[in-house]
Each structure stands twice: as C-alpha cells, then as structure tokens.
Design a protein around this motif. Sequence first.
Motif: not given
Length: 937
Positions: A542, A547-549, A556, A560, A583, A586, A591, A896
């Motif tokens: 992360d 591409y992490s939040s 985003y 987040c 959660e 991202k 993932r 959410r």
Amino acid sequence: MDRTNIVRLWLFIGVSLVTAKELKITFWVEPVQRAEFETDIAAVLRELKTLQLDTRISDAVVQLSRTDDQQDMDSFCEILGSVGSSVIIDLSYSRWSDGYELAHTYGLAYVRFDRIMRPFLNMFADFMRQKRANNVVMIFQNSRDTMEAMKQLMTGYPFRALILDASDKQSEDFVERLVRLRPAPNYYAIFARGAAMNGIFERVNMGNLFQRPTEWHFVFLDTRDRVFKYKQQVEFSTRFTLNARAICRSMQMRDLYCGSGFTLQRALLLSVLRSLIDSAEMSPEFPEPVYLNCSSSIEANSGAAAKSLENVHWSNFVGYVPSSEDPYTTEAQIEASDEESVPHLTFVANISAGYYSSEHEAKTDLAIWVSGTLRLLNETISPTRRFFRIGTAESVPWSYYRRDPNTGELILSKSGAPIWEGYCIDFIKRLAEKLNFDYEIVAPVQGHMGERNERGEWDGVIGDLVSGETDLAIAALKMYSEREEVVDFLPPYYEQTGISIVMRKPIRRTSLFKFMTVLRLEVWLSIVAALVGTALMIWFMDKYSPYSSRNNRDAYPYECREFTLRESFWFALTSFTPQGGGEAPKAVSGRLLVAAYWLFVVLMLATFTANLAAFLTVERMQTPVQSLEQLARQSRINYTVVKDSDTHQYFINMKFAEDTLYRMWKELALNASKDFRKFRIWDYPIKEQFGHILLAINSSLPVANSTEGFKNVDAHGNADYAFIHDSAEIKYEVTRNCNLTEVGEVFAEQPYAVAVQQGSHLGDELSYAILELQKDRFFEELKGKYWNQSNLRLCPLSDDQEGITLQSLGGVFIATLFGLIIAMITLVIEIMYYQKKQKSLALVTQVKPLNMNEFTKFAWLNTEGADNDITKKVKAPPKKPTKVTPPPSFEAATFRGRKTAGSVTLGTGKFKPSAREHGLHFRRDLTDTQSRIAYIE
C-alpha cells in the motif's frame, strides 16, 4: 384216729401254715438291670412290711450272663436245691429257654414282665408318627433304659432313630456326638425321671444344642415332672407326664406313695407281689415251693403252676400285653419247647402329652395314651417344622455378611452371630416359607465353594455337603462334572453366568486450553508468522504501489482506508473472524495478496474446526479393550483373577488344553507317514492366547479375593488395570460403583444351581419348588433387586453422554476474558493519555470563526498573558480550477452505502479533534497556516 395219725395231721397243718406265710420267688434279671432291681426290690419289701401282711416274701436272684448257659443253670439249680422257689418272675429282655423249660417241666409258676420302657416307646412312636418324623435322637438316663430301647429298635420304629446313653462315662459324651452329628436330626427326646431330667438338660443347654424348642420332647418316667427347673426355657417343647394320683388309685395305695422315690418298676413289683400274696393267702391251690436237685431225676409236674396263676387277681395297675402287640410272640414260640406263648405283664397307666406354655394345662394338652392307644385331644398334631443345615459361602451378591458401610466391620445379631444377606439368602427365606422348614446357614471352615485335593477329598461348600455337615447347599455353585460325581444338582436358579472383564472408566485429562492442542506448536507459530508477514506485505504494497489509495489521491478523492502498520495488522487479524477484515486495499497487487490471505484463512479455519470436532469426538470415543482377545494382544493393561478361584482354574484348564492340542498336533505332523504334505504348514493353526493370558495373570499376581480385585481396578484411574471375574458379581459392582465398567462379552457361561446329597429325599421336593418360583417370576424380582440398573442414573453423565464440557473449551472463555481485561486496561491508558493531552492544550480557551462565508476561516486564540486583540489574517492563494470527480456525500463516505439513521446529527459546532483522528482524511490542500487551524463542525 390213733395218736400217730393225730400227730401227723397237726404236723401237716403246722407245716402248711408255715409254708403259707412265706412266698419264695426267684427273679431272673439281666446284668444291666441288677443294680436298679436290687434298689427297687429292697424298697418293695420294706413297703410290704409296712402293710403288715400275713405272708412274707423270700426272694432269690439269678443274674443271666447270656454267655455261659451252664453257669446260669448251675445258679438256678443251686437256688432250687437250697431255698426252693414257688414262682419265677422273669424280668429279662429275652426268654431263657433252658430255665423256662426246667421250670415248666417241674411245675414252677412263671410270670414274665414286659420291658418297663415299652409303653413309653410305643406311645412316643405313635406321637412321632403323627408328627411325620423321619429321624429322631432318643437320649436315656441310664444303661438299662438304653438297652430296652435298643431291644425295641429291633422290632422296628416308624422313624430312623439314634439311641444315646447319657450316663455312659467311658465312651464319647453324647452332647459332643450330637454336635458333630450330620445330618442333624429333626426331633430330640429325653427319657428320664424328674431329678435326672434337670442334669441331662443342663448338659444339652451347655452344648448349645437346645436351639429349636419345638423339636425337643421331654418324657418323664416318673410322676415328679414338677421338679423340672427349666420350664420357661423350654417353652413350646413337648412334655409327656404321668398322673401320680391316678396311678396310686389303680394300685390301691395312698397318694404319698406315688410321690418321692416312685419308679414304675418298683410300682409294678409291688403290685405283682401283693397280688401273688393275696392269691397265696386266699387260694389253697397256690403252688408250693419246689425243691429240686437238678442232678437227680424226679417226676415232672407240668401244668399245675400255670393253672394256679390263672386265679391270681391283678390290680388295675397291672395288665397283660395283648398278643397282637406282643413283639415276643414269635420269639417265644421259637424258644419254648412246647411252642407256647406266655403273656407279658406290664403297667397300665395313662401318659399325657402336651407342651410347655404359660397358659393353663388344659389348653396345652395334645394327646393322651390310654390302653395302648394314642387318643388326640386336639384334632391334629402339627408336625414340627423341619430343620436343615444349608451350606453357603461368601460371594457378592449371592451371599455375604452384613458389614458397616464406613468401617467394613461385621454387624452381629443379638445372639452374636453374623448376619447373612444376598440373593441366595433371600432365595433361602422364600424356600423356607414355601416348604415350611427352619434352617441354619453354615459357612465352610476350609475352602470356598469346593475343590478336590490330591487325595480326592473335597473342601468348601461341596465338602460339607459330602460329609453330611449340611443337608443342602444354596450358593454361587457352578455345575461342574466332577462335582456331579459326589452331589446331585437341582434345576438352575440362575440360568447363565460366566466370566467377564471389569475396568475403570478412564479419567479424562481436562485442560482449559484443550482447543490449543488441536494444532501443534509449529502450526500455531506458522499461522502467527503468516499473519505478521501478510500484515507487513499489505503495508509495504500500500505504501509503494502507485495505484494504492495513498499514492493515487486523484483516483480516490473520497475517504479511503490508509493501511498503516497498525491498520495492516488489524486487517490481517480481523480477517480470521466471520466479520471480516474491513475495507481492502485498492491496488491490484494488494488485493491479490489479500485474496490469497483470505484463502489461507478459510482453509485454516476449516481445518481447525474440523480437527477440533474430530479431536473432541475421538477423545470421547476412546474406550479400553473390548474383548478377551484384545486384552491378550496388548501389553499396556495389566489384568488378574482371584487366586484359586473358578476363573483362575478356567484359564489353567484352557492352558492345559492348548498344550495338549499342540502336543497332539506336533506328534501327528511329525509322525505322518502318508500325505505328509498336508502337514506342511509354517504356523500352528490354533491361537495360543490362554498361555499368554495365564502368564500375564501370574506376572500381575492373582489377588486374594474379589474385594481386593475391585479395589485395584478402582485405584487405576488411567484404565490400565483389568480384573477378570464372575460376570454376575461384576455386573453387581458396576451398578454400585460409577467408576467401573464391564468390558466385552461374557464367556465360559455356566448356570448356578442348588446342590443336595446324592440320593437325598429332598431333591424332588426342592426341584418342584424351584420350578414354581421360576413360574412366579421370583428370580426375576431378585435380579431386579440386586442388579438394579436404576442406580446408574445417580452416576454423573459420561463424556459421550454430556457432550463437550466446559473443561474442554474453557480456554476460549478465558481468552475472551483476557481480551476484555486488556481492553479495559487499554481504556484506562487512553483516558489517562487523553487527560494528559488536555492539560497540554489548556492554552486554547476559545475557537470562533471570523467570517463563515469566506473561503478561509480564521481562528482567534485567547491565551493568558497574551494580547487580547492579536489577529492574523490568512488569505487562500488562488488556484486554477480543475475538473474533478465530486466526492461522495459525508454520509456515503462514512457509512459506505449503509442506511443511516434519521436522527443522526452530523455536527454540533463544538470543538472536536481533527478529522484525521476520526479516521477521515481531509482532502483539501491547506497551507501550513491553514493546517494548524482546528477543525470545526
């Protein structure tokens, strides 16, 4: 008439008068009668003198030796040659044929007395016939009465009799003989005069023989029955008495005569002599004395003496024995040369039969003996309850002594005897009620149930039965072929018993953290390592993934989750719960890592759940061995038997059978001359397990008794000890001890049965009674009583019945409680930390916006010791408008997608920590000054 004739006439009259005043009597007596006869005849002669009769008695006695007839004849001839004899009174028990022939030939009057005891014995025999007696002990006061009873025995009794002499000092004492007498008789009788009866009873009572009063009979041979001192102790015993007043009236004597010193022989002699004297004084035909020289030949004068006695008038006390009842008729016909039967004189007196009781004698009279006939006063004479000695031996639950449950000491009865209880004891009680008998339980002095030694002698219950110590045996007796050779077995009262195995229920080792033992330590460490590694990798990906939040704010713009180290560990930890980790990251890399981690979590949870269930189930299903074969194949569990018991002998016999079969097979295989290929095998085809079992039993040392065996089983809580014993006793112990359990099936089944002596008359009667009790389901009632399965309900539930216990999963609750405690400690730390932080922010007193409509907001801080009008105005720098995706609403970002409550208030205007402390990130670009402005809702 000349003077010579006159002188001769006066001489003849004088001689006649002199002769008439003296009656010469010769008595024939047996040696055993001599002592008492001399006492009685002396008393009779004194009594005759007091009567002042004109005729006196001159007596002579011939004691018959019965061994030398010539000696007896010489004694008799000496009396006849010296003093002469007018009458011969024969008191002997059997006729002296030579003497009787001589007396009959030469005209001597002959009178024969019957035995004094004969009326009493006939009366008692008829009374016992009414009682349906089968065996009787008859005790007499002296040797004379004993001899007469023996003579009566030759003619036959309607029962089996044992005759004892209480006066015999040379042979064994009669009390000791009765104590050892087997089988014990049903009836006892003492024949004695009043004074002697006290001494005999004292000896009987000291020998502990007088236990059942209804079986004892006291026959008084005189009229002094009232001198008996033990009337209260012999209550309900039977008594036979004479009426003194009635006897004296029949003898025409004063009542005082039939009191002290009275005997029946004395009374009979007195009555007969008085009758002879009266006849001699009244009748001129009474025979003159005969003087006889046996060595010379003189003329015979038979018949005159007999005719002279026909005119004798006997008193009412004297009578002839009827020829139909005369037991000597055949004997007299054989012994007498002319085959003539001579009547016997006997006494005629009524004998009353009754029993001792505190009630009036009229209510206790049973019968009366009149003129040779027993006349019942009651309708019937009830037979005395039969008495049996029943052998048994201690064996739970069949027959055992009552003991104190706390100390184990014997509980004794009032008489000091141990109290028996058990299945067989209840069976004996019911059998006694059904067949109307009394009993005494006899335990063997040596041995238990019965084993035969090398000499072929039996001990235990079987030994007592064989020797006659007991009449029957009711115990835990198994029907063995060798036992059936010496005793008779009746139908079984307990169909099938055998040998079984008892073990202790294993004590489950409980652990509060038993669920932790489902997985090994290395697995738990691997799970922790996976959790830590996954958390670190999530934080790493992360932080560095573009591409992490965190690194892609433009994609985003809404709030987040930022995976810091703390959030990463929290995500990895909560992923193990059904609630999930929350959660997810991202970035695709994150993932994928989370997806792999979730797969790991699912598999680990499934594995743990399945293994936990299987672990607890298998633990509850852990049971000991289930058969004798399994017990023989293992080595962890020790097992044993009672030493020298039937079970021990069973294994010895089976070992012998295995060895015998192996030897025969080996000889057959080695000596096969034809078809030897049929024996070409590598292994012996029969299992040799009993040899191993017997070896294991001997190594574990057989126990002395079953109590010790059950105690050893109960002491081994880890179920590594087994006891092989009688299955019925094991079932009984299992119902009483919740720690024990029966293992496997019953083997070597055999029935329990009652045993009697071989050829016993009790066999058919007892067999029929046992079959009736089986029909009445009596034995099923006893089985339900002693093997009461309802006792098992009081036992605590076993693990397989009560499910998973708290002890097995208590660690889960402890872990939860531990988490709660840590949370409370953390709460305290947070409160303390918050209070400390508040003190550090004490300078901030008021926060108020200057212009709520402007893009920027100003915060005025009033502090002590500072200027009250200091203001700072910060203008926001101009920014080129860019087209961005509108952020979601506050509700959408916060909840959410979940539905919010209608009463939620989003702001109150009060001071609150910055949005970052609430887990929300303020996405506006703020200057350094603006970043220090407090967040206001």
